[in-house]
Design an enzyme around this catalytic site. Structure first.
Site, PDB file in Angstrom:
ATOM      1  N   ASP A  13       0.850  -1.172   0.000  1.00  0.00           N
ATOM      2  CA  ASP A  13       0.000   0.000   0.000  1.00  0.00           C
ATOM      3  C   ASP A  13       0.896   1.235   0.000  1.00  0.00           C
ATOM      4  OD1 ASP A  13      -2.457   1.400   0.137  1.00  0.00           O
ATOM      5  OD2 ASP A  13      -2.232   1.633   2.297  1.00  0.00           O
ATOM      6  N   ASP A  15      -0.211   5.036   1.074  1.00  0.00           N
ATOM      7  CA  ASP A  15      -0.417   5.906   2.238  1.00  0.00           C
ATOM      8  C   ASP A  15      -0.421   5.076   3.516  1.00  0.00           C
ATOM      9  OD1 ASP A  15      -0.757   8.363   0.782  1.00  0.00           O
ATOM     10  OD2 ASP A  15      -2.707   7.601   0.150  1.00  0.00           O
TER      11      ASP A  15
END
Length: 261
Positions: A13, A15
């Site tokens: 991922d 953020d």
């Protein structure tokens, strides 16, 4: 968990794992550099459909992280790939920004407000009441409803903003039609990412900061799941979920030794 082979492919991922509030997480730059130097297969995943991979490459670069655009995979790309398999060269009425419209154009979709095959809802910072009204009427007239991701809110410098999931709920309330969400936690996005990077679930790890999107999607796609504590889910919250990640670590810096040559 069953014994797995060495990790050959990494999905991560963005953020909360690589960056936090626009600042690179310590260790993220080194981790990414080693992936590139050792020619490991990897993708940076994001539910954000606003930006194209080239846009995100530039934004990450400003944070000091070098991620080639080809190694960035968004919910907009996953949505486009899904639609290409369902109804090639179709038509869509789109609420979204360049990340989504570009992805749909590139698979040969025509964007129109006249009897489209789909209404496709993505994220934008300027949701228009007239566009939402148009989407409702098109769905009432038979258009199929697709949304890039279910995230209800998004961040901004001023605080939280309504995001795709919230606007989708509004449209559903008006039409009584539920959208099909393509992005995380739908494991479809993970499988699409694996196909893009030519990875295999048995030798792929997913690194995320959220139990309710990254970890559950990774589990359902058959991946090793690694939760980092630099984002949304706190360590004390992990036990509240009915499923567990393969590992819980402080940050992506703890994985650097695993990708050293």
């Amino acid at each position: 968990m069953a014994d797995r082979g060495p990790t050959e492919c990494w999905l991560t991922d963005m953020d909360g794992v690589l960056v936090h509030e626009g600042v690179a997480v310590p260790g993220a730059g080194e981790f990414l550099r080693l992936l590139r130097e050792t020619e490991r297969r990897f993708l940076v995943l994001t539910n954000n459909s606003i930006y194209t991979p080239r846009d995100l490459h530039a934004r990450l670069q400003r944070s000091g992280l070098d991620v080639p655009a080809d190694n960035i995979y968004t919910s907009a790309l996953a949505t486009a790939q899904f639609l290409d398999t369902q109804r090639p060269n179709g038509t869509a009425f789109v609420i979204g920004e360049a990340g989504l419209t570009t992805a749909l154009h590139e698979i040969g979709y025509v964007l129109t407000d006249t009897d489209p095959d789909y209404v496709v809802l993505g994220e934008t910072r300027t949701y228009s009441f007239s566009s939402i009204t148009q989407a409702i009427r098109l769905i009432d007239n038979g258009a199929r409803f697709i949304a890039t991701n279910p995230d209800p809110i998004g961040p901004s410098n001023e605080g939280s903003l309504p995001a795709t999931g919230s606007v989708a709920a509004l449209i559903t309330k008006a039409t009584r039609v539920e959208p099909y969400f393509v992005g995380k936690p739908n494991p479809l996005m993970m499988r699409s990412a694996l196909n893009t990077v030519q990875g295999h679930s048995e030798t792929t790890a997913m690194i995320g900061d959220r139990m309710d999107t990254d970890v559950i999607a990774g589990i359902e796609a058959g991946l090793e799941t690694i939760l980092v504590l630099t984002g949304v889910t706190a360590k004390a919250e992990v036990e509240r979920f009915p499923y567990r990640p393969s590992r819980v670590i402080a940050s992506i810096a703890d994985l650097i030794d695993e990708v050293r040559p």
